[in-house]
Design an enzyme around this catalytic site. Structure first.
Site, PDB file in Angstrom:
ATOM      1  N   GLY A 219       0.838  -1.203   0.000  1.00 23.39           N
ATOM      2  CA  GLY A 219       0.000   0.000   0.000  1.00 23.39           C
ATOM      3  C   GLY A 219       0.870   1.250   0.000  1.00 23.39           C
ATOM      4  CG  ASP A 250      -6.212  -5.503 -10.396  1.00 21.13           C
ATOM      5  OD1 ASP A 250      -5.642  -6.515  -9.932  1.00 21.13           O
ATOM      6  OD2 ASP A 250      -7.424  -5.284 -10.267  1.00 21.13           O
TER       7      ASP A 250
HETATM    8  O1  RIB Z   1      -8.601  -5.877  -7.867  1.00 23.45           O
HETATM    9  C1  RIB Z   1      -9.839  -5.240  -7.998  1.00 23.45           C
HETATM   10  C2  RIB Z   1     -10.828  -6.140  -8.664  1.00 23.45           C
HETATM   11  O2  RIB Z   1     -11.114  -7.238  -7.825  1.00 23.45           O
HETATM   12  C3  RIB Z   1     -12.154  -5.488  -8.942  1.00 23.45           C
HETATM   13  O3  RIB Z   1     -12.205  -4.932 -10.238  1.00 23.45           O
HETATM   14  C4  RIB Z   1     -13.159  -6.601  -8.719  1.00 23.45           C
HETATM   15  O4  RIB Z   1     -13.830  -6.944  -9.881  1.00 23.45           O
HETATM   16  C5  RIB Z   1     -12.373  -7.765  -8.150  1.00 23.45           C
HETATM   17  O5  RIB Z   1     -12.193  -8.740  -9.097  1.00 23.45           O
END
Ligand code: RIB
Length: 301
Positions: A219, A250
């Site tokens: 984080g 992500d």
């Molecule tokens: O990492 C975030 C994602 O986790 C979101 O977009 C949600 O769909 C879950 O899959």
């Protein structure tokens, strides 16, 4: 090449989660493309990568949302299957109006039916990639098959073990990089992950199990890289106004993968990922918050 799920994110902003039996008023709602695999693919494409995605979607409105998002990002959809008998999945996302932090329930829908056969059909695309990346929102068997094929063809492998689930230890030696956050690292290793020493101990445990490198995202503290590439904490870029942390992991993984594919040294690639994550938390949403290459380069400079 990314293997993972697409779902429609349904994000509710509220001061807190309701308790069972309670209804509370929210203070904002947005829907948009999500799912860790698709988010990471979009993050990688925006960061300058040449990206393909292996997934399944339904033949429905959320499936149309997926195809629009991938087209806008320039993602190769040749290895995407439209499943006529299962709906595209969805995620309930609570975003705290106080902190920007989130809590998620994800139903993978059609992507929950991703099979080893789907992955095997994508072998040529995996073999032609520089980096292969997957997560745990689709069946583990599919992830294992993708990692095995990538390894067989000498492709660098990244496993983002999210959400953390119980897995066979055979998976770790297939990974060049395992990228859990602190919560996932604690769950996977069974170790506490609060202090710097504990983070390092958890990373060491993943390496002991066979991962070439553990890369634990921390984080606002940044990320710890530990393993064959050395040991170092890469600090996060300071962010004054955190709007929404959903999808920051992500953004990090997608950008990190691109930097590795470009041949950058691992620590430089981690810094590239940290820059993308710092930019993503300043915008609402998941896929829509992934920064473009120009913004990443400006922040790094
Ligand atoms: O990492 C975030 C994602 O986790 C979101 O977009 C949600 O769909 C879950 O899959």
């Amino acid at each position: 090449m990314v293997l993972g799920i697409f779902v429609a994110d349904l994000a509710f902003r509220a001061p807190r989660l309701p308790v069972m039996g309670e209804t509370i008023l929210g203070s904002g709602f947005a829907s948009g493309p999500g799912g860790k695999g698709s988010n990471q693919a979009i993050a990688a494409a925006r960061a300058g990568g040449d990206v393909g995605l292996i997934t399944r979607i339904g033949n429905d409105a959320f499936g149309t949302m997926a195809r629009q998002a991938w087209q806008e990002a320039g993602i190769d959809t040749a290895t995407i299957v439209t499943d006529e008998s299962a709906p595209t999945g969805a995620a309930f996302i609570f975003v705290s109006t106080e902190t920007g932090d989130n809590a998620i329930i994800v139903e993978s829908g059609a992507a929950g039916r991703l099979s080893t056969a789907d992955v095997a059909r994508a072998e040529a695309a995996i073999a032609g990639a520089r980096v292969f990346m997957t997560q745990f929102e689709q069946p583990i068997g599919a992830a294992l098959e993708g990692l095995r094929l990538a390894r067989r063809h000498g492709v660098t492998t990244i496993l983002n073990p999210a959400p953390a689930v119980a897995v066979d230890d055979a998976i770790w030696p297939l990974c060049d990089y395992v990228t859990p956050n602190e919560t996932e690292a604690a769950s996977l290793t069974g170790l506490p992950v609060e202090t710097d020493a504990q983070v390092l101990a958890a990373a060491n445990e993943l390496v002991r199990r066979g991962a070439r490198n553990a890369l634990i995202t921390l984080g606002e503290k940044g990320a710890l890289l530990h393993g064959a590439a050395g040991t170092a904490i890469v600090p996060a870029f300071p962010v004054a106004n955190v709007v929404d942390t959903t999808g920051a992991g992500d953004a990090f993984n997608g950008a990190f993968a691109v930097a590795l594919a470009e041949g950058r040294p691992p620590l430089e690639a981690v810094r590239f990922g940290c820059a993308a994550a710092a930019l993503s938390v300043q915008k609402p949403g998941t896929a829509p918050s992934m920064p473009g290459r120009a913004a990443i380069d400006v922040l790094l400079a």
